[in-house]
Design a protein around this motif. Structure first.
Motif, PDB file in Angstrom:
ATOM      1  N   VAL A  82       0.896  -1.162   0.000  1.00  0.00           N
ATOM      2  CA  VAL A  82       0.000   0.000   0.000  1.00  0.00           C
ATOM      3  C   VAL A  82       0.933   1.211   0.000  1.00  0.00           C
ATOM      4  O   VAL A  82       1.427   1.639   1.036  1.00  0.00           O
ATOM      5  CB  VAL A  82      -0.928  -0.009   1.237  1.00  0.00           C
ATOM      6  CG1 VAL A  82      -1.829   1.215   1.261  1.00  0.00           C
ATOM      7  CG2 VAL A  82      -1.779  -1.279   1.255  1.00  0.00           C
ATOM      8  N   ILE A  92      -4.342   4.664  -1.994  1.00  0.00           N
ATOM      9  CA  ILE A  92      -5.161   3.458  -1.865  1.00  0.00           C
ATOM     10  C   ILE A  92      -5.982   3.597  -0.584  1.00  0.00           C
ATOM     11  O   ILE A  92      -5.456   4.003   0.448  1.00  0.00           O
ATOM     12  CB  ILE A  92      -4.256   2.202  -1.799  1.00  0.00           C
ATOM     13  CG1 ILE A  92      -3.570   1.992  -3.159  1.00  0.00           C
ATOM     14  CG2 ILE A  92      -5.057   0.967  -1.390  1.00  0.00           C
ATOM     15  CD1 ILE A  92      -2.590   0.824  -3.182  1.00  0.00           C
ATOM     16  N   GLY A  93      -7.255   3.263  -0.670  1.00  0.00           N
ATOM     17  CA  GLY A  93      -8.084   3.253   0.538  1.00  0.00           C
ATOM     18  C   GLY A  93      -8.563   4.619   0.979  1.00  0.00           C
ATOM     19  O   GLY A  93      -8.961   4.783   2.132  1.00  0.00           O
ATOM     20  N   HIS A  97     -14.436   2.278   3.596  1.00  0.00           N
ATOM     21  CA  HIS A  97     -14.672   0.938   3.058  1.00  0.00           C
ATOM     22  C   HIS A  97     -14.327  -0.127   4.087  1.00  0.00           C
ATOM     23  O   HIS A  97     -13.703   0.155   5.112  1.00  0.00           O
ATOM     24  CB  HIS A  97     -13.826   0.693   1.801  1.00  0.00           C
ATOM     25  CG  HIS A  97     -12.341   0.667   2.061  1.00  0.00           C
ATOM     26  ND1 HIS A  97     -11.612   1.806   2.305  1.00  0.00           N
ATOM     27  CD2 HIS A  97     -11.455  -0.364   2.119  1.00  0.00           C
ATOM     28  CE1 HIS A  97     -10.344   1.485   2.497  1.00  0.00           C
ATOM     29  NE2 HIS A  97     -10.224   0.181   2.399  1.00  0.00           N
ATOM     30  N   ASP A  99     -12.537  -3.968   3.637  1.00  0.00           N
ATOM     31  CA  ASP A  99     -11.889  -4.764   2.590  1.00  0.00           C
ATOM     32  C   ASP A  99     -12.663  -6.049   2.315  1.00  0.00           C
ATOM     33  O   ASP A  99     -13.172  -6.685   3.235  1.00  0.00           O
ATOM     34  CB  ASP A  99     -10.475  -5.183   3.024  1.00  0.00           C
ATOM     35  CG  ASP A  99      -9.606  -4.000   3.423  1.00  0.00           C
ATOM     36  OD1 ASP A  99      -9.772  -2.921   2.848  1.00  0.00           O
ATOM     37  OD2 ASP A  99      -8.754  -4.178   4.325  1.00  0.00           O
ATOM     38  N   LEU A 112      -1.798  -4.172   9.000  1.00  0.00           N
ATOM     39  CA  LEU A 112      -1.058  -3.148   8.253  1.00  0.00           C
ATOM     40  C   LEU A 112       0.136  -2.690   9.088  1.00  0.00           C
ATOM     41  O   LEU A 112      -0.021  -2.251  10.234  1.00  0.00           O
ATOM     42  CB  LEU A 112      -1.977  -1.965   7.949  1.00  0.00           C
ATOM     43  CG  LEU A 112      -1.476  -0.954   6.917  1.00  0.00           C
ATOM     44  CD1 LEU A 112      -1.463  -1.575   5.511  1.00  0.00           C
ATOM     45  CD2 LEU A 112      -2.351   0.300   6.894  1.00  0.00           C
ATOM     46  N   THR A 124      -4.948   6.924   9.552  1.00  0.00           N
ATOM     47  CA  THR A 124      -6.061   6.083   9.082  1.00  0.00           C
ATOM     48  C   THR A 124      -7.212   6.250  10.072  1.00  0.00           C
ATOM     49  O   THR A 124      -6.999   6.177  11.281  1.00  0.00           O
ATOM     50  CB  THR A 124      -5.641   4.596   9.011  1.00  0.00           C
ATOM     51  OG1 THR A 124      -4.432   4.507   8.256  1.00  0.00           O
ATOM     52  CG2 THR A 124      -6.720   3.749   8.339  1.00  0.00           C
ATOM     53  N   TRP A 252      -7.221  -4.595  11.723  1.00  0.00           N
ATOM     54  CA  TRP A 252      -8.655  -4.328  11.789  1.00  0.00           C
ATOM     55  C   TRP A 252      -9.470  -5.534  11.374  1.00  0.00           C
ATOM     56  O   TRP A 252      -9.039  -6.359  10.589  1.00  0.00           O
ATOM     57  CB  TRP A 252      -9.032  -3.114  10.949  1.00  0.00           C
ATOM     58  CG  TRP A 252      -8.723  -3.212   9.481  1.00  0.00           C
ATOM     59  CD1 TRP A 252      -9.471  -3.824   8.528  1.00  0.00           C
ATOM     60  CD2 TRP A 252      -7.597  -2.639   8.803  1.00  0.00           C
ATOM     61  NE1 TRP A 252      -8.881  -3.682   7.298  1.00  0.00           N
ATOM     62  CE2 TRP A 252      -7.720  -2.963   7.435  1.00  0.00           C
ATOM     63  CE3 TRP A 252      -6.489  -1.891   9.213  1.00  0.00           C
ATOM     64  CZ2 TRP A 252      -6.793  -2.559   6.476  1.00  0.00           C
ATOM     65  CZ3 TRP A 252      -5.557  -1.505   8.259  1.00  0.00           C
ATOM     66  CH2 TRP A 252      -5.722  -1.833   6.912  1.00  0.00           C
ATOM     67  N   HIS A 259     -12.700   1.538   7.383  1.00  0.00           N
ATOM     68  CA  HIS A 259     -11.508   2.380   7.539  1.00  0.00           C
ATOM     69  C   HIS A 259     -11.354   3.289   6.329  1.00  0.00           C
ATOM     70  O   HIS A 259     -12.004   3.098   5.294  1.00  0.00           O
ATOM     71  CB  HIS A 259     -10.257   1.552   7.806  1.00  0.00           C
ATOM     72  CG  HIS A 259      -9.945   0.537   6.762  1.00  0.00           C
ATOM     73  ND1 HIS A 259     -10.604  -0.675   6.660  1.00  0.00           N
ATOM     74  CD2 HIS A 259      -9.040   0.540   5.757  1.00  0.00           C
ATOM     75  CE1 HIS A 259     -10.125  -1.364   5.649  1.00  0.00           C
ATOM     76  NE2 HIS A 259      -9.173  -0.651   5.071  1.00  0.00           N
ATOM     77  N   ALA A 261      -8.140   5.870   4.579  1.00  0.00           N
ATOM     78  CA  ALA A 261      -6.750   6.353   4.632  1.00  0.00           C
ATOM     79  C   ALA A 261      -6.712   7.822   4.207  1.00  0.00           C
ATOM     80  O   ALA A 261      -7.087   8.148   3.073  1.00  0.00           O
ATOM     81  CB  ALA A 261      -5.876   5.515   3.707  1.00  0.00           C
ATOM     82  N   ARG A 270       4.722   7.263   1.307  1.00  0.00           N
ATOM     83  CA  ARG A 270       4.177   6.448   2.412  1.00  0.00           C
ATOM     84  C   ARG A 270       4.139   5.009   1.919  1.00  0.00           C
ATOM     85  O   ARG A 270       3.594   4.734   0.849  1.00  0.00           O
ATOM     86  CB  ARG A 270       2.771   6.929   2.770  1.00  0.00           C
ATOM     87  CG  ARG A 270       2.068   6.179   3.920  1.00  0.00           C
ATOM     88  CD  ARG A 270       0.727   6.852   4.150  1.00  0.00           C
ATOM     89  NE  ARG A 270      -0.058   6.368   5.258  1.00  0.00           N
ATOM     90  CZ  ARG A 270      -0.975   5.390   5.183  1.00  0.00           C
ATOM     91  NH1 ARG A 270      -1.173   4.764   4.033  1.00  0.00           N
ATOM     92  NH2 ARG A 270      -1.684   5.052   6.242  1.00  0.00           N
ATOM     93  N   MET A 272       3.204   1.094   3.248  1.00  0.00           N
ATOM     94  CA  MET A 272       2.657   0.218   4.272  1.00  0.00           C
ATOM     95  C   MET A 272       2.636  -1.198   3.708  1.00  0.00           C
ATOM     96  O   MET A 272       2.452  -1.387   2.502  1.00  0.00           O
ATOM     97  CB  MET A 272       1.220   0.630   4.631  1.00  0.00           C
ATOM     98  CG  MET A 272       0.995   2.121   4.808  1.00  0.00           C
ATOM     99  SD  MET A 272       1.883   2.843   6.190  1.00  0.00           S
ATOM    100  CE  MET A 272       0.697   2.613   7.512  1.00  0.00           C
TER     101      MET A 272
HETATM  102  C1  SIN Z   1      -6.232   0.175   3.205  1.00  0.00           C
HETATM  103  O1  SIN Z   1      -7.320   0.669   2.986  1.00  0.00           O
HETATM  104  O2  SIN Z   1      -6.034  -1.030   3.171  1.00  0.00           O
HETATM  105  C2  SIN Z   1      -5.051   1.069   3.512  1.00  0.00           C
HETATM  106  C3  SIN Z   1      -5.206   1.853   4.751  1.00  0.00           C
HETATM  107  C4  SIN Z   1      -4.052   2.792   4.950  1.00  0.00           C
HETATM  108  O3  SIN Z   1      -3.156   2.841   4.113  1.00  0.00           O
HETATM  109  O4  SIN Z   1      -4.024   3.491   5.955  1.00  0.00           O
END
Ligand code: SIN
Length: 283
Positions: A82, A92-93, A97, A99, A112, A124, A252, A259, A261, A270, A272
Motif C-alpha cells: 500500500v 489506496i483506501g 470501506h 476490505d 497493516l 487512518t 482491523w 476504515h 486512509a 508512504r 505500508m
Molecule cells: C487500506 O485501505 O487497506 C489502507 C489503509 C491505509 O493505508 O491506511
C-alpha cells in the motif's frame, strides 16, 4: 512484559506489553483475540518486525489471502504493498470501506505495518459498525432487518473502475494492476446486518465503496436507504483516527469496522505492508 489492553478513544484498543517479533504466547493470543473481537481494531506500537515475522503473526490468525488487485511485495507475495509515491495524487483506501466485502467469504481482517511514513499526515480513520448498528433508530433497524445487499469490486478495481482509472491517470504503475481479475468477479450477497462470528455482536455490514444495492428494493429506494445508512455510520461518535509512527501496526476486523486512509501528505512517500487473513461466510 505484561499484556495490557487500553481503549483507543471511541474505536479500537491498543495492545501493550507484547513483542510481536517473538510471537504471541497462547495466553497472549487469547487476550488479543478477545480484544480484536470486542473492539473491531487493535493497535500495536514500537514493534520491530520484519516481513517473515509479519507473515508468522498473520498465520496465527488464519490463512493468508493473496491480494488479487494490489501490487505484491517483490519477495513476499503474501504481503500487499500500500504505497503512495511523492508524485502521486491518489492513494489506496482513500474512501470509507471495508476490505473484501466483494468476496463470497469476506476476509477476517488485515494487518497493516508502517514501513515508511510522511513527516506528517497519513493517518487512518476507523469507524465501528457495532456502534453504528447499536445507535440506529429502531425504525431504521426494522427496515433493514433480514435484508441482504449486493457487493462488487468491478466498479472499483475493474477496467472501468474508479481506483483502476485513477491509478492509470496518475501513471502509478504497479499499484492496482489486475483489472482483468476484477472484471470477471461474481457479485456476492451478504446480510445488511451480520452477527459477528467471534463476538456474537450485531454489526452493520454495508459500505460506501463496495456495496452496490439492497436486494428487493427499487434502484432508487436501495440507493436512498444505503445513503441513509452511510450518513448515520460516518457520524464522528463512531470514529477514531490512528496516527502512525515507526513501529506502528493496525489490525482491523473487516466484519466490524470501516476504515479510511487520509490523503493529506502530497509530495511525500508512504509505504505500508498489508497482509489480509481469510474469513468465512457471514450470517
Ligand atoms: C487500506 O485501505 O487497506 C489502507 C489503509 C491505509 O493505508 O491506511
Amino acid at each position: 512484559m505484561t499484556l495490557e489492553i487500553r481503549k483507543h478513544g471511541r474505536v479500537g484498543a491498543e495492545i501493550l506489553g507484547v513483542d510481536l517479533a517473538k510471537g504471541l504466547t497462547a495466553d497472549e493470543f487469547a487476550a488479543t483475540q478477545a480484544a480484536f473481537a470486542e473492539h473491531g481494531v487493535i493497535f500495536f506500537r514500537d514493534q520491530a518486525i520484519d516481513e517473515n515475522q509479519h507473515i508468522a503473526f498473520a498465520k496465527q490468525w488464519g490463512e493468508i489471502n493473496i491480494n488479487r488487485f494490489f501490487a505484491a511485495h517483490p519477495h513476499y507475495p503474501q504481503i500487499a504493498l500500500v504505497v503512495k509515491e511523492p508524485e502521486q495524487q491518489h492513494n489506496i483506501g482513500g474512501g470509507w470501506h471495508t476490505d473484501h466485502s466483494y468476496d463470497t467469504e469476506p476476509a477476517l481482517g488485515s494487518i497493516l505495518v508502517a514501513r515508511e511514513l510522511p513527516p506528517q499526515g497519513g493517518a487512518t480513520a476507523f469507524a465501528s459498525m457495532y456502534a453504528a448498528y447499536d445507535a440506529l433508530p429502531v425504525t431504521l433497524k426494522e427496515r433493514i432487518e433480514g435484508r441482504h445487499a449486493v457487493h462488487s469490486a468491478r466498479h472499483v478495481f475493474g477496467s472501468k473502475g474508479a481506483a483502476y482509472q485513477a491509478v492509470q491517470d496518475n501513471r502509478a504503475d504497479g499499484r492496482i494492476g489486475n483489472s482483468a481479475a476484477a472484471d470477471v468477479l461474481d457479485d456476492p450477497v451478504h446480510p445488511v446486518v451480520i452477527t459477528h462470528p467471534l463476538s456474537g455482536k450485531r454489526a452493520l455490514y454495508v459500505n460506501p465503496s463496495f456495496t452496490v444495492s439492497i436486494q428487493g428494493l427499487s434502484e432508487e429506494a436501495s440507493k436512498d436507504l444505503l445513503l441513509e445508512l452511510y450518513a448515520h455510520a460516518i457520524k464522528p461518535e463512531f470514529q477514531e483516527d490512528f496516527h502512525w509512527h515507526p513501529g506502528s501496526i493496525a489490525f482491523w476486523d473487516n466484519r466490524a469496522t470501516w476504515h479510511y486512509a487520509y490523503n493529506d501528505y502530497h509530495g511525500h512517500r508512504r509505504e505500508m505492508h498489508r497482509i489480509t487473513i481469510e474469513g468465512g461466510p457471514l450470517q
